[in-house]
Design an enzyme around this catalytic site. Structure first.
Site, PDB file in Angstrom:
ATOM      1  N   ARG A   1      -1.940 -25.039  -7.437  1.00 36.37           N
ATOM      2  CA  ARG A   1      -2.667 -24.032  -7.322  1.00 36.37           C
ATOM      3  C   ARG A   1      -3.215 -22.679  -8.296  1.00 36.37           C
ATOM      4  NH1 ARG A   1      -0.606 -25.039  -0.648  1.00 36.37           N
ATOM      5  NH2 ARG A   1      -1.002 -27.343  -1.132  1.00 36.37           N
TER       6      ARG A   1
ATOM      7  N   PHE B   1      -0.817 -35.410  -4.018  1.00 38.04           N
ATOM      8  CA  PHE B   1      -0.796 -33.933  -3.684  1.00 38.04           C
ATOM      9  C   PHE B   1      -0.783 -32.618  -5.423  1.00 38.04           C
ATOM     10  CE2 PHE B   1      -1.062 -31.004  -0.334  1.00 38.04           C
ATOM     11  CZ  PHE B   1      -1.679 -31.484   1.196  1.00 38.04           C
TER      12      PHE B   1
ATOM     13  N   GLN C   1       0.115 -17.346  -2.938  1.00 44.54           N
ATOM     14  CA  GLN C   1      -0.106 -18.263  -3.477  1.00 44.54           C
ATOM     15  C   GLN C   1      -1.366 -18.241  -3.113  1.00 44.54           C
ATOM     16  OE1 GLN C   1       0.300 -22.727  -1.747  1.00 44.54           O
ATOM     17  NE2 GLN C   1       0.407 -22.674  -4.448  1.00 44.54           N
TER      18      GLN C   1
ATOM     19  N   GLU D   1      -5.397 -29.453   0.855  1.00 47.71           N
ATOM     20  CA  GLU D   1      -6.148 -30.143  -1.015  1.00 47.71           C
ATOM     21  C   GLU D   1      -5.946 -31.631  -0.992  1.00 47.71           C
ATOM     22  OE1 GLU D   1      -3.523 -27.893  -3.672  1.00 47.71           O
ATOM     23  OE2 GLU D   1      -1.470 -30.335  -3.714  1.00 47.71           O
TER      24      GLU D   1
ATOM     25  N   ARG E   1       4.259 -22.292  -5.762  1.00 49.37           N
ATOM     26  CA  ARG E   1       4.824 -23.654  -4.185  1.00 49.37           C
ATOM     27  C   ARG E   1       4.012 -24.695  -4.949  1.00 49.37           C
ATOM     28  NH1 ARG E   1       3.005 -25.211   1.229  1.00 49.37           N
ATOM     29  NH2 ARG E   1       1.241 -23.702   0.924  1.00 49.37           N
TER      30      ARG E   1
ATOM     31  N   LEU F   1      -8.646 -23.210   5.544  1.00 47.08           N
ATOM     32  CA  LEU F   1      -8.522 -24.015   4.456  1.00 47.08           C
ATOM     33  C   LEU F   1      -8.744 -25.471   4.820  1.00 47.08           C
ATOM     34  CD1 LEU F   1      -6.238 -24.576   1.929  1.00 47.08           C
ATOM     35  CD2 LEU F   1      -4.847 -25.249   4.150  1.00 47.08           C
TER      36      LEU F   1
ATOM     37  N   HIS G   1      -5.095 -20.816  -2.127  1.00 49.46           N
ATOM     38  CA  HIS G   1      -5.491 -21.677  -2.366  1.00 49.46           C
ATOM     39  C   HIS G   1      -6.909 -22.035  -2.649  1.00 49.46           C
ATOM     40  CE1 HIS G   1      -5.990 -25.748  -0.112  1.00 49.46           C
ATOM     41  NE2 HIS G   1      -5.130 -25.881  -0.538  1.00 49.46           N
TER      42      HIS G   1
ATOM     43  N   HIS H   1      -2.810 -17.613   0.357  1.00 45.66           N
ATOM     44  CA  HIS H   1      -2.045 -18.903   1.512  1.00 45.66           C
ATOM     45  C   HIS H   1      -0.481 -19.013   1.881  1.00 45.66           C
ATOM     46  CE1 HIS H   1      -2.491 -22.550   3.111  1.00 45.66           C
ATOM     47  NE2 HIS H   1      -1.967 -23.441   2.470  1.00 45.66           N
TER      48      HIS H   1
HETATM   49  C1  LIG Z   1      -3.881 -23.494   7.051  1.00 49.50           C
HETATM   50  C2  LIG Z   1      -2.369 -24.164   6.475  1.00 49.50           C
HETATM   51  C3  LIG Z   1      -2.166 -25.501   5.948  1.00 49.50           C
HETATM   52  C4  LIG Z   1      -0.842 -25.390   5.554  1.00 49.50           C
HETATM   53  N1  LIG Z   1      -0.406 -26.850   5.466  1.00 49.50           N
HETATM   54  C5  LIG Z   1       0.416 -27.311   4.608  1.00 49.50           C
HETATM   55  C6  LIG Z   1       0.722 -28.275   4.183  1.00 49.50           C
HETATM   56  O1  LIG Z   1      -0.662 -28.958   4.563  1.00 49.50           O
HETATM   57  N2  LIG Z   1       2.145 -28.475   3.962  1.00 49.50           N
HETATM   58  C7  LIG Z   1       2.879 -27.583   3.849  1.00 49.50           C
HETATM   59  O2  LIG Z   1       3.985 -28.619   2.857  1.00 49.50           O
HETATM   60  N3  LIG Z   1       2.882 -26.537   4.119  1.00 49.50           N
HETATM   61  C8  LIG Z   1       1.059 -26.586   4.247  1.00 49.50           C
HETATM   62  N4  LIG Z   1       1.545 -25.347   4.953  1.00 49.50           N
HETATM   63  C9  LIG Z   1       2.700 -23.994   4.317  1.00 49.50           C
HETATM   64  C10 LIG Z   1       3.226 -24.212   5.558  1.00 49.50           C
HETATM   65  O3  LIG Z   1       2.039 -24.625   7.151  1.00 49.50           O
HETATM   66  C11 LIG Z   1       3.977 -22.733   6.434  1.00 49.50           C
HETATM   67  O4  LIG Z   1       4.641 -22.518   4.778  1.00 49.50           O
HETATM   68  C12 LIG Z   1       4.825 -23.484   7.909  1.00 49.50           C
HETATM   69  O5  LIG Z   1       4.792 -23.950   8.571  1.00 49.50           O
HETATM   70  C13 LIG Z   1       6.197 -22.036   8.000  1.00 49.50           C
HETATM   71  O6  LIG Z   1       6.253 -22.702   9.234  1.00 49.50           O
HETATM   72  P1  LIG Z   1       7.691 -21.473   9.587  1.00 49.50           P
HETATM   73  O7  LIG Z   1       8.724 -22.408  10.474  1.00 49.50           O
HETATM   74  O8  LIG Z   1       8.516 -20.789   8.310  1.00 49.50           O
HETATM   75  O9  LIG Z   1       6.344 -20.602  10.493  1.00 49.50           O
HETATM   76  P2  LIG Z   1       5.803 -20.528  11.483  1.00 49.50           P
HETATM   77  O10 LIG Z   1       5.334 -22.311  12.008  1.00 49.50           O
HETATM   78  O11 LIG Z   1       4.719 -19.379  11.050  1.00 49.50           O
HETATM   79  O12 LIG Z   1       6.670 -19.801  12.830  1.00 49.50           O
HETATM   80  C14 LIG Z   1       7.178 -18.552  13.043  1.00 49.50           C
HETATM   81  C15 LIG Z   1       7.489 -18.031  14.330  1.00 49.50           C
HETATM   82  O13 LIG Z   1       7.943 -17.010  14.379  1.00 49.50           O
HETATM   83  C16 LIG Z   1       7.672 -16.290  15.456  1.00 49.50           C
HETATM   84  N5  LIG Z   1       7.842 -14.925  15.032  1.00 49.50           N
HETATM   85  C17 LIG Z   1       7.421 -14.571  14.038  1.00 49.50           C
HETATM   86  N6  LIG Z   1       7.698 -13.010  13.987  1.00 49.50           N
HETATM   87  C18 LIG Z   1       8.339 -12.568  15.191  1.00 49.50           C
HETATM   88  C19 LIG Z   1       8.630 -11.456  15.890  1.00 49.50           C
HETATM   89  N7  LIG Z   1       9.180 -10.368  15.226  1.00 49.50           N
HETATM   90  N8  LIG Z   1       8.911 -11.431  17.055  1.00 49.50           N
HETATM   91  C20 LIG Z   1       9.384 -12.520  17.246  1.00 49.50           C
HETATM   92  N9  LIG Z   1       8.923 -13.766  16.918  1.00 49.50           N
HETATM   93  C21 LIG Z   1       8.331 -13.988  15.899  1.00 49.50           C
HETATM   94  C22 LIG Z   1       6.201 -16.551  15.605  1.00 49.50           C
HETATM   95  O14 LIG Z   1       5.853 -16.766  16.968  1.00 49.50           O
HETATM   96  C23 LIG Z   1       6.709 -18.338  15.177  1.00 49.50           C
HETATM   97  O15 LIG Z   1       7.499 -18.881  16.511  1.00 49.50           O
HETATM   98  C24 LIG Z   1      -0.379 -24.464   5.084  1.00 49.50           C
HETATM   99  C25 LIG Z   1      -0.066 -23.294   5.858  1.00 49.50           C
HETATM  100  C26 LIG Z   1      -1.302 -23.278   6.263  1.00 49.50           C
HETATM  101  C27 LIG Z   1      -1.553 -21.535   6.829  1.00 49.50           C
END
Ligand SMILES: Cc1cc2nc3c(=O)[nH]c(=O)nc-3n(C[C@H](O)[C@H](O)[C@H](O)COP(=O)(O)OP(=O)(O)OC[C@H]3O[C@@H](n4cnc5c(N)ncnc54)[C@H](O)[C@@H]3O)c2cc1C
Ligand code: SF4
Ligand code: FES
Lengths: 246, 579
Positions: free
Chosen positions: B285, B116, B230, B245, B388, B242, B232, B353
Site C-alpha cells: 500500500r 492480497f 498507512q 484491496e 502493514r 474503503l 490505502h 487507513h
Molecule cells: C474500512 C476498513 C477496512 C479494513 N479491512 C481490513 C481487512 O480486510 N483486513 C485486515 O486485516 N484489517 C483490516 N482493517 C484494519 C482492521 O480492521 C483494524 O485494524 C482492526 O479491526 C482494529 O481492531 P481493534 O480491536 O484493535 O479495534 P476496534 O475494532 O476499533 O475497537 C476499538 C474498541 O475500543 C473501544 N474504545 C475506544 N476508545 C474507548 C474509550 N475511550 N473508552 C471506552 N472504549 C473505547 C471502542 O468502543 C471499540 O469497542 C480495516 C480497517 C478499515 C478502517
C-alpha cells in the site's frame, strides 16, 4: 436543486421533563449528502448540543437508525437529495424508550440476545484439528440470516413488539435461525425450547414490516415463519410423544 | 461509585473480545469486564472488508508469510513477534471457524483463501467482503456464552489510574447517565483501536480517535513508531469509504486518466491481464499511494470536486464474480457514488487507513507499566513496522488479543488490591471533568473548529510525503491548538448522553496523538515504508533501523528515543516487487 434543505429534528432532554419538540435547522443540500451528513453539519456548525449515534457511515455498524419522515432508516444510507425539497423529519426510532434527542435505549434487545444462544452449540466432542467442512451450498443455507447488523430498524417497524415488549423480536429470531441452519451447529433443540417458551415466536402476526425495512435483506419475517412451523411441529410431537422420545 | 474487577478490557472490538474470551477460558474464576464507548458489535472492526491472513494452503509456509511481512514492513518489524504471529494466525482463524465464522469456502468445504497486496501466496481468509463484520459478530455472539464476562456498554474511559508504576483501574463516564465512575482492576488491557480521525480524510469510523494511545501516553507508557501511518490507495473520493484491496486481488486494475495502468512506471512489475502476486496492483500500500502522488505531479489524474482521483476498473471481472466475491464493494459504490462497478469505473484516491505505531508492548502485549497491556491497532508489538500488509491486522487482533489476555490473566491472579492513592487520583479526574468541561462557563473555543484545524495540520505536515520544515511547523500549530483546547466550551450541559462531552474528550486525545505522529516524523530523518521524507529520500539503516519511542515528560512536553529492531532470520534487504 435548491441549495439547502430543512431538517425538523426531535429534541428531548429528560432533565427538562417535557415532551419531545421538533427543532428546525437548514442544512446545505448536496447530492452526496446523507441525512447523517446533515445531522453532522448541524452538530459541527449550528448546534453542538444535538445527540445521536453514528460511527461507520457506511451501513455496517448499525448505530445510526432513526425515523426519517416516519420510516425507520439508517441515516448514513438515506440521502437528502432523495427527500428534497423537504422538510425532512428526523426522530428517534419508534418502539424504544427515548434516552435523549435521537438516542434510544436498546437495552431490552441486548438482554434478549443471549437468550437465543447465538453461538455454535456442539455435543461434547473435542474440537477437530482442522476446520469443520462446510460446502458453499451449506453456507448459503444460513448466510442471509447472518447478515444482521443489529440496527433495530425491524423492532422499530414491528407492530407486535410495539404492543408486547416481551416478544423476542425479528432480529433475535433471525439470529437463532442463522445458527440452527449452520451445518456446524447442533443447538436447534435448545433454541426451540427457548423460543417456544416465553413470548418467543408466537406473538408475530406476519405483518412482514420487519423484512420490508431491513437494510441488509436479512428477511427476519421469513425466519419467524420457519420457526413457527418448527414450533408447531414440535408441539404436535410433544402432544403425541412422552418427552424422552422426542 | 467504585466497582472492581480482576481484568478490565478497554475496548470491545476484535482484539478486546478475543482477549475477553481468552481470559474466561484461561481462568474462569477471574472477574473480567469489557468497557466500550460503543456497543461491542459497533466497534470499528465491523468495517473490515477484505480478509485475514494465515498460511494454510498446501503451497504456502509460515516462513513465506513471515518474509512477506518483514519485507513489507521495510525491515522495521520485530522478527520474533512476526514469527509468533504467523505461527499462531492460522490457529486463531481456525478457532474462529469453530466458533461459527462464516468463512467463504472451496467447493469441497475447505476454507478458501484469496490473494492480497504484498503477499507472495494466496493466504487471506475471507467472508465475502465483510470479513470484519462476520469476525466481530462471531466473537461478540460467542462472548455471550461466558457469563463471567461483564460488560459496560457505552462507557467512555477518560483516565488510567496508575500508581508506583502499576495500573489499578480506570475512570469512565457512563454515557447513558453521565455518571463518572471508578472501575478498579488488577490488570487493564487497552484494545481501543486506531486513530484515523486525526486526519481529515480517512476510511476509519468516527470512533477511531486514538483514545487508548493518549491514555497510555499520559499515564507514562511510550508510544512506538507513531510516524508510520498507512494510506490505502483506494478510498471513495467524498466519503473516504474503503474499496477493499480484495477488489484488486480479484483482478481489478488501477488506471490513470489515460486509461493506463500506471503502476508499471513505479518499479512494481509489468501488467498482465490476470493478477500476479506481489506485483502491480498487488504491490504494497505504501508504494501504491506514493505512485498516486507522482501521477498527480505528472498531471495524469482526473480532477474531481474532492481533489485528484484515479480509477479502479473491475468491469472485466464480470457481474458474477463481483456479486459473489465483492458484493459489498458493489453495494457501497451504488449507494455512495451512484455508479455500478459492473459497467463503470470506480473513482478512488488515497485515504488514511491504519496506524502502524501505537502503545509500545512486548510480544505478550505487556507495556512498561505493570499490569497494563495493549493489543490490536492501539498497540505496536511490532509486526507492522513501516508498512502493514493488508489482511495482517485482523489476525493480529486475534493473536495478540489472546496473548495479552492470557498474560493479563496470569498477572491478575497474583496482583494485590489497589492502593488507597488511587481514590484520590480518581477524585481528581472527576473534578477535572466537571471543572474543565461540564461546568466551564468561560470557554469560547469550539470542538469542531479545533478538530478541523488539527486534521488539516496533520495532513499538511504528515501526509504521504513529508519534509522537516512542514513537520516542524505542524508541531508548532498543534501546540497552539492544544493551548486553545484549554478554552474549549461544551455548550451541552445535560448529563444524559452528552455527545459533545465525548467529542471534546476525543479531541483532547487526538491532539496528543497528532503531536506524537508529527514529532516522531520529525525525528526520523530517513525514508522507510509509509514514512517518506523528501529531504531524506533514502532508507538509512545505519541510524534508523530502530523503533522510535515517544514519551511524555512531566511538564507535558515530549521526548524521543529509540529501540533496536529485533532481527532473527531475515537481515535487512532491498524491497522488491513485481519480480
Ligand atoms: C474500512 C476498513 C477496512 C479494513 N479491512 C481490513 C481487512 O480486510 N483486513 C485486515 O486485516 N484489517 C483490516 N482493517 C484494519 C482492521 O480492521 C483494524 O485494524 C482492526 O479491526 C482494529 O481492531 P481493534 O480491536 O484493535 O479495534 P476496534 O475494532 O476499533 O475497537 C476499538 C474498541 O475500543 C473501544 N474504545 C475506544 N476508545 C474507548 C474509550 N475511550 N473508552 C471506552 N472504549 C473505547 C471502542 O468502543 C471499540 O469497542 C480495516 C480497517 C478499515 C478502517
Ligand atoms: S434483521 Fe435487518 S432490520 Fe433487523 S436488526 Fe438485523 S439488519 Fe436491522
Ligand atoms: S453509521 Fe454505521 S450503519 Fe450508519
Amino acid at each position: 436543486m435548491a441549495d439547502s434543505i430543512r431538517l425538523q429534528v426531535s429534541r428531548y432532554r429528560p432533565e427538562e421533563g417535557s415532551a419531545p419538540t421538533l427543532q428546525e435547522y437548514d442544512v446545505p443540500l448536496r447530492k452526496e449528502w446523507s441525512v447523517l451528513d446533515g445531522l453532522n453539519y448541524v452538530k459541527d456548525h449550528l448546534d453542538s448540543t444535538l445527540s445521536y449515534r453514528w460511527s461507520c457511515r457506511m451501513g455496517i455498524c448499525g448505530s445510526c437508525g432513526m425515523s426519517v419522515n416516519g420510516t425507520p432508516e439508517l441515516t448514513c444510507g438515506t440521502f437528502l437529495a432523495d427527500l428534497a425539497p423537504g422538510p425532512v423529519r428526523v426522530e428517534p426510532m419508534r418502539n424504544f424508550p427515548v434516552v435523549r434527542d435521537l438516542v434510544v435505549d436498546i437495552g431490552d434487545f441486548m438482554d434478549k440476545l443471549p437468550r437465543v444462544k447465538p453461538w455454535i452449540i456442539r455435543d461434547d466432542e473435542p474440537e477437530p484439528d482442522g476446520e469443520y467442512l462446510q460446502t458453499p451450498e451449506e453456507l448459503d443455507e444460513y448466510k442471509q440470516f447472518s447478515m444482521c447488523i443489529n440496527c433495530m430498524l425491524c423492532y422499530s417497524a414491528c407492530p407486535v413488539y410495539g404492543l408486547d415488549p416481551d416478544f423476542i423480536g425479528p432480529a433475535a429470531i433471525a439470529l437463532a435461525e442463522r445458527y440452527d441452519l449452520d451445518s456446524r451447529d447442533r443447538g436447534a433443540r435448545e433454541r426451540l425450547d427457548v423460543l417456544i417458551e416465553h413470548e418467543g415466536v408466537w406473538g408475530c402476526t406476519f405483518v412482514g414490516e420487519c423484512t420490508t425495512v431491513c437494510p441488509k435483506h436479512v428477511d427476519p419475517a421469513g425466519a419467524i415463519q420457519r420457526y413457527k412451523l418448527k414450533a408447531a411441529k414440535e408441539s404436535v410431537k410433544a402432544f403425541l410423544l412422552p418427552r424422552g422420545a422426542r | 461509585m467504585t466497582v472492581s474487577h480482576d481484568v478490565l478490557l478497554v475496548g470491545g472490538g476484535g482484539a478486546g473480545l478475543r482477549a475477553a474470551i481468552a481470559i474466561a477460558e484461561a481462568n474462569p474464576r477471574l472477574r473480567v469486564a469489557v468497557v466500550s464507548k460503543v456497543y461491542p458489535m459497533r466497534s470499528h472492526t465491523v468495517s473490515a472488508e477484505g480478509g485475514a491472513a494465515g498460511a494454510i494452503a498446501a503451497d504456502d509456509s509460515l516462513d513465506e508469510h513471515a518474509y512477506d511481512t518483514v519485507s513489507g514492513s521495510d525491515w522495521l518489524c520485530d522478527q520474533d513477534a512476526v514469527e509468533a504471529f504467523v505461527d499462531e494466525a492460522p490457529r486463531e482463524l481456525l478457532q474462529l471457524e469453530h466458533w461459527g465464522c462464516p468463512w467463504s469456502r472451496e467447493p469441497d468445504g475447505h476454507v478458501a483463501v484469496r490473494a492480497f497486496g504484498g503477499m507472495k501466496k494466496m493466504r487471506t481468509w475471507f467472508a465475502a467482503d465483510k470479513t470484519g463484520f462476520h469476525m466481530l459478530h462471531t466473537l461478540f455472539q460467542t462472548s455471550l456464552k461466558y457469563d463471567e464476562v461483564v460488560r459496560y456498554d457505552e462507557w467512555f474511559v477518560t483516565k488510567l489510574l496508575v500508581d508506583d508504576g502499576r495500573v489499578h483501574g480506570v475512570v469512565a463516564v457512563d454515557l447513558m447517565t453521565g455518571r463518572v465512575e471508578t472501575i478498579t482492576a488488577k490488570a487493564v488491557i487497552l484494545c481501543t483501536g486506531g486513530c484515523g480521525k486525526v486526519f481529515p480524510f480517512t476510511t476509519n469510523a468516527s470512533i477511531s480517535t486514538g483514545d487508548g494511545m493518549a491514555l497510555a501516553y499520559r499515564a507514562g507508557a511510550p508510544l512506538k513508531d507513531m510516524e508510520f501511518v498507512q494510506y490505502h490507495p483506494t478510498g471513495l473520493p467524498f466519503t473516504g469509504i474503503l474499496i477493499t484491496e480484495a477488489a484488486r486481488a480479484e483482478g481489478g486494475w488501477m488506471l490513470n486518466k489515460d486509461g493506463y495502468r500506471y503502476l508499471q512506471d513505479y518499479d512494481l512489475g509489468t501488467p498482465s491481464p490476470t493478477p500476479v502476486l506481489r506485483s502491480m496492483e498487488l504491490g504494497p500500500r505504501d508504494r501504491l499511494s506514493q505512485a498516486f502522488v507522482h501521477e498527480v505531479e505528472k498531471g495524469r489524474v482526473t480532477d474531481s470536486p474532492w481533489g485528484p482521483i484515479v480509477h479502479l476498473d473491475l468491469r472485466h471481472l464480470g457481474q458474477q464474480l463481483i456479486d459473489t466475491k465483492l458484493p459489498f464493494v458493489r453495494e457501497l459504490c451504488l449507494k455512495y457514488e451512484n455508479i455500478d462497478p459492473v459497467t463503470e469505473l470506480i473513482p478512488v484516491r488515497p485515504v488514511v487507513h491504519y496506524m502502524m505505531g501505537g502503545v509500545h508492548t512486548d510480544i505478550d502485549g505487556a507495556t512498561p507499566i505493570g499490569g497494563l497491556y495493549a493489543a490490536g491497532e492501539v498497540a505496536c508489538v511490532s509486526i507492522n513496522g513501516a508498512n502493514r500488509l493488508g489482511s495482517n491486522s485482523l489476525p493480529e487482533c486475534l493473536v495478540f488479543g489472546a496473548r495479552a489476555g492470557r498474560a493479563a490473566a496470569e498477572y491478575a491472579a497474583t496482583a494485590g488490591d489497589p492502593p488507597a492513592a488511587i481514590e484520590a487520583q480518581a477524585a481528581d479526574e472527576v473534578r477535572r471533568l466537571e471543572r474543565d468541561l461540564l461546568h466551564k462557563t468561560d470557554g469560547h473555543e469550539q470542538v469542531s473548529v479545533i478538530r478541523e484545524e488539527m486534521q488539516q495540520t496533520v495532513e499538511d505536515s504528515a501526509g504521504i510525503f513529508r519534509t522537516g520544515e512542514a513537520l516542524a511547523k505542524g508541531v508548532d500549530t498543534l501546540r497552539e491548538l492544544q493551548q486553545r483546547f484549554g478554552h474549549v466550551a461544551v455548550a451541552d450541559t445535560s448529563r444524559t448522553f452528552n455527545t459533545e462531552l465525548v467529542a471534546a474528550l476525543e479531541l483532547e486525545n487526538m491532539l496528543d496523538v497528532a503531536e506524537c505522529i508529527v514529532q516522531s516524523g520529525l525525528w526520523r530523518e530517513e525514508s522507510r515504508g509509509a514514512h517518506q521524507r523528501t529531504d531524506f529520500p533514502a532508507r538509512d539503516d545505519e541510524r534508523y533501523l530502530a523503533h522510535s519511542l515517544i514519551h511524555r515528560n512531566p511538564d507535558e512536553s515530549s521526548r524521543l528515543d529509540s529501540l533496536p529492531v529485533t532481527i532473527t532470520r531475515w537481515p535487512p534487504g532491498e524491497r522488491t516487487y513485481g519480480k
